[in-house]
Design an enzyme around this catalytic site. Structure first.
Site, PDB file in Angstrom:
ATOM      1  N   TYR A 236      -3.225  -0.310   1.808  1.00  0.00           N
ATOM      2  CA  TYR A 236      -3.447  -1.232   0.698  1.00  0.00           C
ATOM      3  C   TYR A 236      -4.564  -0.748  -0.241  1.00  0.00           C
ATOM      4  O   TYR A 236      -4.305  -0.094  -1.243  1.00  0.00           O
ATOM      5  CB  TYR A 236      -3.687  -2.685   1.182  1.00  0.00           C
ATOM      6  CG  TYR A 236      -3.407  -3.625   0.038  1.00  0.00           C
ATOM      7  CD1 TYR A 236      -2.183  -4.264  -0.086  1.00  0.00           C
ATOM      8  CD2 TYR A 236      -4.344  -3.798  -0.993  1.00  0.00           C
ATOM      9  CE1 TYR A 236      -1.900  -5.046  -1.203  1.00  0.00           C
ATOM     10  CE2 TYR A 236      -4.065  -4.591  -2.099  1.00  0.00           C
ATOM     11  CZ  TYR A 236      -2.850  -5.209  -2.196  1.00  0.00           C
ATOM     12  OH  TYR A 236      -2.570  -5.970  -3.296  1.00  0.00           O
ATOM     13  N   VAL A 275       1.775 -14.918   3.164  1.00  0.00           N
ATOM     14  CA  VAL A 275       3.186 -14.564   3.176  1.00  0.00           C
ATOM     15  C   VAL A 275       3.786 -14.912   1.820  1.00  0.00           C
ATOM     16  O   VAL A 275       3.831 -16.081   1.438  1.00  0.00           O
ATOM     17  CB  VAL A 275       3.942 -15.362   4.263  1.00  0.00           C
ATOM     18  CG1 VAL A 275       5.407 -14.937   4.306  1.00  0.00           C
ATOM     19  CG2 VAL A 275       3.276 -15.197   5.615  1.00  0.00           C
TER      20      VAL A 275
END
Ligand code: NAI
Length: 397
Positions: A236, A275
């Site tokens: 990331y 999510v």
């Protein structure tokens, strides 16, 4: 039509209109339960308004501050025998609720990267609102056609320099395995990812809005970023997507300068890992989120998109004083990054296997959140009943 979930990997191919409406309703109720934000935004443009953080931002502005909202997104209505996308149903449900509450809400469905959609939005602001006082930039996309050159860019999610090996989970089956992701082979992959997810399009939006005279004095704009723990750095923050986030964050001083004569200000808010349709596509991250959820829920500090965005609006963006970190960013990932949270996640990370994942992680919560994104797994909805498809909505252009 009876609509059941059909998944392919991290994508759900179907969405449930009434379930999406339930999701929106739950978020609206949460925001209303927190009361009105004092001195909140009044006329708001949300770019990327149909799902995830953008939808939650729109709901926070509308129901937490009685704001008029224009949403921009790229979604598909249903067709004969085929459901539309979740973002379409979310937006249709949001507009219905907003209108019922007497709030202005209109949307533009199309490619936000294009000049044409920017122009349509500016025309709509001129016609209906005059000027706006907040622009939320919450796009997440795998590709972008550059509006000036026509070049198509595709982003990649890869480490830079060396291969990255770590654990990952198939969140449907719970199988934990080792994954090795090879680094980008050429600089172009990094550049392309920056072109898609970096700050240029945010800059184009603000430049065009300002040039058209539709930004109010004292306007604010905010875009979203992520940092996360060291264990996800290679994929990331130090990977291709992290380079795009660096570029997005580096746009802030430019925008502050551009907005200075309007006494306007721009921010990047670093949000929590959650999510969403975008985050479920990143390897390793779903396993991290499953463990993070477990720890944060046990400590009573878990938040979803709506809790994050309500807190961003009430306690950060519209607080008397906007507190920034050393790099000038708003942080609503503060609870995620707490030392006690991270050290427990790290311990679980070291221990997690296929055999113990159901016990030591919140994979159940991850899966539920994933299906909720598409309108599934809400207790109030009968998934064996015929669904009434919403295909056209007057206020979505
Ligand atoms: P999402 O996938 O839920 O939402 C993306 C939105 O962008 C949708 O409204 C979609 O319709 C819209 N969109 C995509 N391409 C478009 C296009 N060409 N034209 C118009 N609209 C388009 O994503 P999510 O996760 O809410 O991400 C929003 C931002 O938040 C991103 O910048 C992401 O990096 C950031 N973020 C996400 C975190 C996470 O864990 N999900 C954590 C921290 C930041």
């Amino acid at each position: 039509m009876i609509i059941q979930p059909r998944t392919r990997g991290f994508i759900c191919l179907t969405s449930h209109p009434e379930g999406c409406a339930q999701n929106v309703k739950n978020q609206i109720e949460y925001v209303k339960s927190k009361g009105l934000i004092s001195n909140g935004p009044k006329k708001v443009l949300v770019i990327g308004a149909s799902t995830g953080f953008g939808l939650a931002s729109r709901i926070s502005a509308a129901f937490g501050s009685n704001a008029s909202t224009i949403g921009v997104f790229f979604e598909k209505p249903g067709t004969e025998g085929r459901p539309g996308t979740a973002g379409w149903y979310n937006s249709a449900a949001f507009e219905k609720q907003a209108h019922a509450a007497g709030l202005y809400a209109k949307s533009v469905n199309g490619d936000a990267f294009s000049d044409d959609i920017k122009k349509q939005v500016i025309d709509l602001i001129k016609e209906d609102l005059g000027q706006i006082d907040l622009v939320v930039y919450s796009l997440a996309s795998p590709r972008r056609t550059h509006p000036k050159t026509g070049v198509n860019y595709a982003s990649v999610l890869k480490p830079i320099g060396v291969p990255f090996s770590n654990k990952t989970v198939d969140f449907h089956t719970g199988v934990v395995s080792d994954i090795t992701i090879n680094p980008v082979e050429e600089q172009a992959d990094i550049d392309n990812t920056i072109a898609v997810m970096g700050g240029e399009d945010w800059k184009f939006w603000i430049e065009d809005l300002k040039a058209a005279g539709v930004l109010a004095t004292g306007c604010k704009t905010v875009a979203y970023s992520y940092i996360g723990p060291e264990l996800t750095y290679p994929i990331y923050r130090n990977g291709t997507i992290g380079m795009a986030k660096n570029d997005l964050e580096a746009t802030v001083p430019y925008l502050n300068n551009l907005l200075s004569d309007l006494e306007g200000v721009s921010y990047v808010s670093v949000n929590k890992a959650l999510v969403t349709q975008s985050s479920s596509a990143i390897p390793v991250v779903p396993l991290y989120i499953s463990l993070l959820y477990k720890v944060m829920k046990e400590k009573g500090i878990h938040e979803g998109c709506i809790e994050q965005m309500q807190r961003l609006f009430a306690d950060r963006l519209y607080a008397d004083k906007v507190v920034l970190d050393a790099e000038g960013r708003i942080r609503v990932d503060d609870w995620e990054m707490r030392e006690d949270v991270q050290s427990e996640v790290q311990k679980l990370w070291d221990a997690v296997t296929t055999e113990n994942i159901e016990a030591i992680s919140d994979l159940v919560g991850y899966r539920k959140d994933f299906f909720n994104l598409f309108g599934f797994e809400f207790d109030a909805i009968d998934y064996n009943a015929e669904s009434n498809e919403l295909t056209t909505v007057e206020s979505i252009k």
